[in-house]
Design an enzyme around this catalytic site. Structure first.
Site, short mmCIF file in Angstrom:
data_model
loop_
_atom_site.label_atom_id
_atom_site.label_comp_id
_atom_site.label_asym_id
_atom_site.label_seq_id
_atom_site.Cartn_x
_atom_site.Cartn_y
_atom_site.Cartn_z
N ASP A 111 0.82 -1.21 0.00
CA ASP A 111 0.00 0.00 0.00
C ASP A 111 0.85 1.27 0.00
OD1 ASP A 111 1.01 -0.35 2.54
OD2 ASP A 111 -0.92 -0.64 3.50
N ASN A 124 -7.27 -2.22 14.23
CA ASN A 124 -8.66 -2.54 13.92
C ASN A 124 -8.79 -3.80 13.04
OD1 ASN A 124 -7.71 -1.60 11.50
ND2 ASN A 124 -9.19 0.05 11.27
N HIS A 180 -7.09 -4.38 10.21
CA HIS A 180 -6.85 -4.20 8.77
C HIS A 180 -5.56 -4.90 8.35
CE1 HIS A 180 -4.65 -0.07 9.31
NE2 HIS A 180 -3.76 -1.01 9.16
N GLU A 210 -9.61 -1.70 5.20
CA GLU A 210 -10.24 -1.32 6.45
C GLU A 210 -11.52 -2.12 6.71
OE1 GLU A 210 -8.54 0.38 8.37
OE2 GLU A 210 -8.23 2.47 7.80
C1 GLP Z 1 -0.34 0.53 8.48
C2 GLP Z 1 -0.03 -0.33 7.27
C3 GLP Z 1 -0.23 -1.80 7.53
C4 GLP Z 1 0.44 -2.18 8.84
C5 GLP Z 1 -0.20 -1.41 9.96
C6 GLP Z 1 0.34 -1.77 11.33
O1 GLP Z 1 -1.65 0.90 8.58
N1 GLP Z 1 -0.83 0.04 6.15
O2 GLP Z 1 0.28 -2.55 6.44
O3 GLP Z 1 0.33 -3.56 9.04
O4 GLP Z 1 0.02 -0.03 9.73
O5 GLP Z 1 1.49 -1.05 11.57
P1 GLP Z 1 2.43 -1.23 12.82
O6 GLP Z 1 3.28 -2.41 12.51
O7 GLP Z 1 3.22 0.03 12.89
O8 GLP Z 1 1.58 -1.45 14.01
#
Ligand code: GLP
Length: 253
Positions: free
Chosen positions: A67, A136, A138, A143
């Site tokens: 993404d 959440n 995702h 989402e």
């Molecule tokens: C973002 C990314 C996800 C990732 C998530 C969790 O929203 N788009 O791909 O898994 O954050 O991030 P973190 O590892 O910093 O908790």
């Protein structure tokens, strides 16, 4: 789903890197799907070490990132493009032409999504996809919603995600409201998936992911129907002492 509870962040990073490295050695022309966020940072560090010390070869590897924030240029320090080069691509022998990240500053996001999906299809799909998980539930930026999109698409970020990700920005207002993300089918078609989760704030979504129930309001729960997922998870979230019967989770959450 194969569950590997791990008791330190370093060990989790080493294990994830070892799995990725093993797959590269088995198939040097592998197609890898990469995630961003704080969770996989240690894994990237380990992979760079493996490149420097053990000559792990990335020269034939192709990558697709999950993404990117819409509206951020590759030079923006909070773009996923910047993150990937800073933390990984600049430090290994990967070919620039084999790196794919959705263009956050595209003039035509819909076309960019189509092109991105087509590129993944053209190469024959992703062999190994690395995933983190949002608070959440995702994955990528898919989402929670009544309907989930199958293919790469533009998504409106949820307030929860904007709040969670604001820790990387100066303030809440600076967090982009939209992003481009691979869709759930794009992700589910990957031949193998590593899902990484670290920290107690991931307990709620992770318990739902392994609950035996599939719901679009926890997009990561779809991973239960994939036949090759390794969940590398913080032992504080999942351990035999706190969890005896995963099927009983829904009542306990
Ligand atoms: C973002 C990314 C996800 C990732 C998530 C969790 O929203 N788009 O791909 O898994 O954050 O991030 P973190 O590892 O910093 O908790």
């Amino acid at each position: 789903m194969e569950i590997k509870p791990i008791n330190s962040y370093n060990k989790m990073s080493k294990l994830a890197a070892k799995i990725v490295a093993g797959q590269i050695i088995n198939k040097p022309k592998i197609v890898l799907g990469f995630a961003t966020g704080s969770t996989p940072l240690g894994m990237y560090r380990e992979l760079v070490e493996l490149y420097k010390k053990s000559r792990l070869d990335f020269s034939k590897v192709t990558t697709f990132n999950l993404d990117e924030y819409l509206g951020l240029s590759p030079e923006h320090p909070q773009s996923y493009h910047y993150y990937m080069y800073e933390n990984f691509f600049n430090h290994v022998n990967i070919e620039e032409k084999n790196i794919h990240i959705p263009k956050g500053d595209t003039k035509n996001p819909v076309q960019e999504c189509r092109n991105y999906e087509r590129e993944i299809e053209k190469i024959g799909g992703i062999d190994l996809q690395v995933l983190g998980i949002g608070v959440n539930g995702h994955v990528g930026f898919n989402e929670p919603n009544i309907n989930l999109e199958a293919r790469t698409h533009v998504i409106q970020l949820s307030n929860e995600t904007i709040r969670a990700n604001s820790r990387f920005f100066k303030n809440l207002d600076e967090v982009p409201r939209k992003a481009i993300t691979m869709g759930m089918a794009t992700i589910m078609k990957s031949k193998k998936i590593i899902l990484m989760a670290w920290g107690v704030e991931k307990k709620k979504p992770i318990l739902k992911v392994i609950s035996g129930h599939i719901a679009t309001d926890v997009p990561a729960s779809l991973l239960q129907v994939h036949n090759d997922v390794i969940l590398v998870v913080d032992k504080k979230i999942y351990s035999s002492s706190t969890v005896t019967d995963p099927l009983s989770y829904p009542d306990k959450i």
